[in-house]
Scaffold this motif. Structure first.
Motif, PDB file in Angstrom:
ATOM      1  N   THR A 195      30.478  45.432  53.659  1.00  0.00           N
ATOM      2  CA  THR A 195      31.660  46.296  53.530  1.00  0.00           C
ATOM      3  C   THR A 195      31.400  47.739  53.918  1.00  0.00           C
ATOM      4  O   THR A 195      32.337  48.473  54.235  1.00  0.00           O
ATOM      5  CB  THR A 195      32.173  46.311  52.086  1.00  0.00           C
ATOM      6  OG1 THR A 195      31.170  46.900  51.234  1.00  0.00           O
ATOM      7  CG2 THR A 195      32.518  44.914  51.601  1.00  0.00           C
ATOM      8  N   SER A 199      33.928  50.409  50.122  1.00  0.00           N
ATOM      9  CA  SER A 199      34.368  49.397  49.167  1.00  0.00           C
ATOM     10  C   SER A 199      35.083  48.218  49.833  1.00  0.00           C
ATOM     11  O   SER A 199      35.219  48.140  51.055  1.00  0.00           O
ATOM     12  CB  SER A 199      35.264  49.998  48.073  1.00  0.00           C
ATOM     13  OG  SER A 199      35.481  49.048  47.034  1.00  0.00           O
ATOM     14  N   LEU A 200      35.518  47.322  48.984  1.00  0.00           N
ATOM     15  CA  LEU A 200      36.116  46.052  49.378  1.00  0.00           C
ATOM     16  C   LEU A 200      37.626  46.222  49.475  1.00  0.00           C
ATOM     17  O   LEU A 200      38.317  46.348  48.471  1.00  0.00           O
ATOM     18  CB  LEU A 200      35.750  44.993  48.335  1.00  0.00           C
ATOM     19  CG  LEU A 200      36.139  43.550  48.556  1.00  0.00           C
ATOM     20  CD1 LEU A 200      35.543  43.016  49.841  1.00  0.00           C
ATOM     21  CD2 LEU A 200      35.657  42.713  47.374  1.00  0.00           C
ATOM     22  N   TRP A 213      28.939  43.357  49.288  1.00  0.00           N
ATOM     23  CA  TRP A 213      29.591  44.566  48.798  1.00  0.00           C
ATOM     24  C   TRP A 213      28.547  45.664  48.629  1.00  0.00           C
ATOM     25  O   TRP A 213      27.611  45.531  47.837  1.00  0.00           O
ATOM     26  CB  TRP A 213      30.294  44.285  47.470  1.00  0.00           C
ATOM     27  CG  TRP A 213      31.073  45.445  46.931  1.00  0.00           C
ATOM     28  CD1 TRP A 213      31.442  46.579  47.606  1.00  0.00           C
ATOM     29  CD2 TRP A 213      31.565  45.606  45.587  1.00  0.00           C
ATOM     30  NE1 TRP A 213      32.148  47.430  46.781  1.00  0.00           N
ATOM     31  CE2 TRP A 213      32.231  46.865  45.548  1.00  0.00           C
ATOM     32  CE3 TRP A 213      31.515  44.828  44.450  1.00  0.00           C
ATOM     33  CZ2 TRP A 213      32.834  47.333  44.385  1.00  0.00           C
ATOM     34  CZ3 TRP A 213      32.122  45.289  43.290  1.00  0.00           C
ATOM     35  CH2 TRP A 213      32.775  46.525  43.266  1.00  0.00           C
ATOM     36  N   GLN A 237      35.526  43.317  40.382  1.00  0.00           N
ATOM     37  CA  GLN A 237      35.463  43.127  41.833  1.00  0.00           C
ATOM     38  C   GLN A 237      34.364  42.140  42.221  1.00  0.00           C
ATOM     39  O   GLN A 237      34.542  41.290  43.093  1.00  0.00           O
ATOM     40  CB  GLN A 237      35.183  44.478  42.511  1.00  0.00           C
ATOM     41  CG  GLN A 237      36.329  45.480  42.425  1.00  0.00           C
ATOM     42  CD  GLN A 237      37.060  45.612  43.747  1.00  0.00           C
ATOM     43  OE1 GLN A 237      37.467  44.612  44.336  1.00  0.00           O
ATOM     44  NE2 GLN A 237      37.220  46.834  44.194  1.00  0.00           N
ATOM     45  N   VAL A 243      32.563  37.593  47.424  1.00  0.00           N
ATOM     46  CA  VAL A 243      31.431  38.514  47.358  1.00  0.00           C
ATOM     47  C   VAL A 243      30.167  37.706  47.084  1.00  0.00           C
ATOM     48  O   VAL A 243      30.008  37.126  46.024  1.00  0.00           O
ATOM     49  CB  VAL A 243      31.648  39.577  46.263  1.00  0.00           C
ATOM     50  CG1 VAL A 243      30.414  40.467  46.123  1.00  0.00           C
ATOM     51  CG2 VAL A 243      32.877  40.418  46.565  1.00  0.00           C
TER      52      VAL A 243
END
Length: 539
Positions: A195, A199-200, A213, A237, A243
């Motif tokens: 990423t 961030s995602l 991530w 997350q 992830v």
């Protein structure tokens, strides 16, 4: 002296003379119609421009050379394109050569990439490198088998990764369509997509490709209102099945030791939501982390990330700087018993992030030296068999992969190679928000030029054909898997009359020689002695 001065003003005087003559002809009726008006308008504009040039105070060239001095800026504006398309040779790497870019383009488009009439490289030039082939070649192995398992005994959810993946590039640096295409390509080809520290985003999630991530000093996507790490947001997350691994970024090759600021005017609603930052405020990435300040605290933080993610592989990415600082981290591993699952070594030649020129050119250990140092330190500390090593830094071809796999890397990440697969033409305008192909921009009108399904296929094909090329190179060397590549398979020309195998060029540590005090390298033994698990400062 007078002639010289008049010569400098010749263009301006001619423009003024033409303008006056055109006006007089217009009044006499001898110059009319569209072209007459056009001549008056053009010569009048240039005359006014010359007057402005004479009295403006910013540019000395224009004061001395009114009107004609603007040619300097016009030529300078198109200089990169003239150089790239007309002047540079196929092997001039500025930073990527025409040959490197063309190889990516052809593989991404499934065009023939065979090279006619022999190599264009000077095989007697210093630094030329090649693989030694075998008189008993092996059958070409299946590239689908070129995978490695990342995750030691402390990891509850090991990940099977391809040996060639997409390196860290953030949404914000790249457009939404670029992120979509990269992730869809990763899903099609079964490799992962890092990423970057941004961030995602929702665009990473659309097509279901595997995600690594990256968590950096801004803790984007897992921060509280003060910008500190928020365990609850992180856990929420990290629980996503998409992830696969967590990567803590300590530094990057483009600008190691340097933070970053995304100006408030560039913080769009989507970026603000993705990163967890307010709109209308500068988005700051500090130069150092706030979650830890010592090697032991950093290792404990990695363990916290592992626990909060449900036991997924955790590791860290860095560009090597002061050697005892990395060794201090390794000593902290030994002291605490906490061992990360992987380390990604970024080289000083890395460059998708915009950076001050001095940082790009003169800070950070180059990738190969950084890789050798990390590999040897882990071997000497008795940890190499528990920690996987990835590398990144100007790697695009199968030979590039082979060269680093032979000296200690377990897998390779590429950023700019996959940007070329997306259609990047190396216009060097990534930092301007005016990327001509819609890759490195947040301008929606520009990014719509990037058609996601088509570019995703190209990303997949580039990966597929590069790994296939590696399989064929391995077979020629009598090998069946990248893990069998060793330093003696690669050769480097050190001068006009001598070549050396990599194992005769580089120092390679023996298992446990650092912790047992028997290293034969004074550099390694001295740096190890200066390292402390309790501080990044030298002892």
């Amino acid at each position: 002296m007078t002639k010289f001065r008049l010569g400098r003003y010749t263009a301006f005087i001619l423009c003024a003379a033409v303008f006056i003559a055109a006006l007089l002809s217009r009044q006499s009726g001898s110059l009319g119609g569209f072209w007459g008006g056009a001549l008056i308008a053009l010569s009048g504009f240039l005359t006014l421009l010359g007057c402005w040039d004479l009295f403006q105070t910013r540019h000395s060239v224009l004061r001395n050379y009114p009107v004609i001095g603007h040619i300097r800026w016009m030529v300078e504006m198109i200089r990169p394109e003239i150089r790239q398309y007309l002047l540079e040779s196929d092997t001039d790497a500025t930073p990527f050569s025409r040959e490197q870019r063309s190889t990516v383009y052809r593989r991404a488009k499934e065009a023939a990439s065979d090279h006619p009439f022999g190599t264009i490289r000077d095989v007697y030039a210093i630094d030329y490198e090649f693989i030694q082939h075998s008189l008993t070649p092996a059958p070409v192995p299946d590239p689908a088998s070129f995978r490695i398992t990342i995750g030691n005994e402390q990891c509850a959810q090991p990940y099977s990764a391809s040996i060639f993946n997409i390196s860290a590039m953030s949404f914000g640096a790249l457009s939404a369509n670029a992120i979509r295409a990269l992730n869809k390509g990763a899903a099609l080809g079964g490799f992962y997509h890092d990423t970057g520290e941004g961030s995602l985003s929702a665009y990473h999630r659309e097509n279901g490709g595997d995600i690594v991530w990256q968590i950096a000093s801004g803790y984007f996507g897992c921060r509280d209102e003060q910008g500190h790490f928020d365990p609850e947001r992180f856990a929420a997350q990290a629980a996503s099945p998409q992830v696969k691994m967590i990567e803590l970024k300590l530094s990057q090759g483009a600008k190691p030791g340097h933070g970053g600021v995304l100006p408030a005017r560039k913080v769009t609603r989507e970026i603000a939501e993705t990163r967890g930052v307010p709109m209308g405020v500068d988005c700051v990435s500090p130069a150092r982390h706030s979650a830890f300040s010592t090697p032991t605290e950093m290792i404990a933080f990695l363990q916290e990330l592992r626990t909060l993610s449900g036991g997924k592989p955790v590791g860290f990415k860095l560009c090597i700087g002061l050697p005892w600082e990395f060794m201090a981290i390794v000593k902290a591993m030994l002291a605490t018993g906490i061992v990360p699952d992987f380390i990604v070594v970024d080289g000083g030649e890395g460059g998708t992030g915009a950076a001050p020129v001095e940082f790009s050119d003169h800070i950070g250990v180059p990738m190969r030296e950084g890789l050798l140092f990390v590999h040897n330190t882990l071997v000497g500390a008795g940890l190499r068999d528990r920690i996987r090593i990835g590398v990144a830094g100007r790697l695009t071809s199968a030979f590039d992969l082979a060269a680093v796999l032979a000296i200690g890397a377990d897998w390779v990440n590429a950023a700019r190679g996959y940007m070329f697969a997306l259609g990047c033409i190396q216009s060097m305008s990534c930092h301007t928000n005016r990327c001509p192909v819609g890759v490195a921009t947040q301008d929606v009108k520009r990014s719509r030029a990037l058609v996601v399904p088509d570019k995703a296929e190209r990303v997949w094909r580039y990966h597929e054909r590069t790994v296939q090329a590696l399989a064929e190179m391995l077979a020629a060397a009598g090998l069946s898997h990248p893990e069998e590549l060793l330093p003696h398979h690669l050769v480097h020309r050190v001068n006009n009359v001598e070549i050396r195998q990599f194992d005769r060029m580089h120092y390679f540590a023996e298992p446990n020689d650092l912790i047992e005090g028997r290293s034969t390298s004074s550099f390694y033994s001295d740096s190890w002695a200066r390292a402390s698990a309790e501080s990044f400062a030298p002892a």
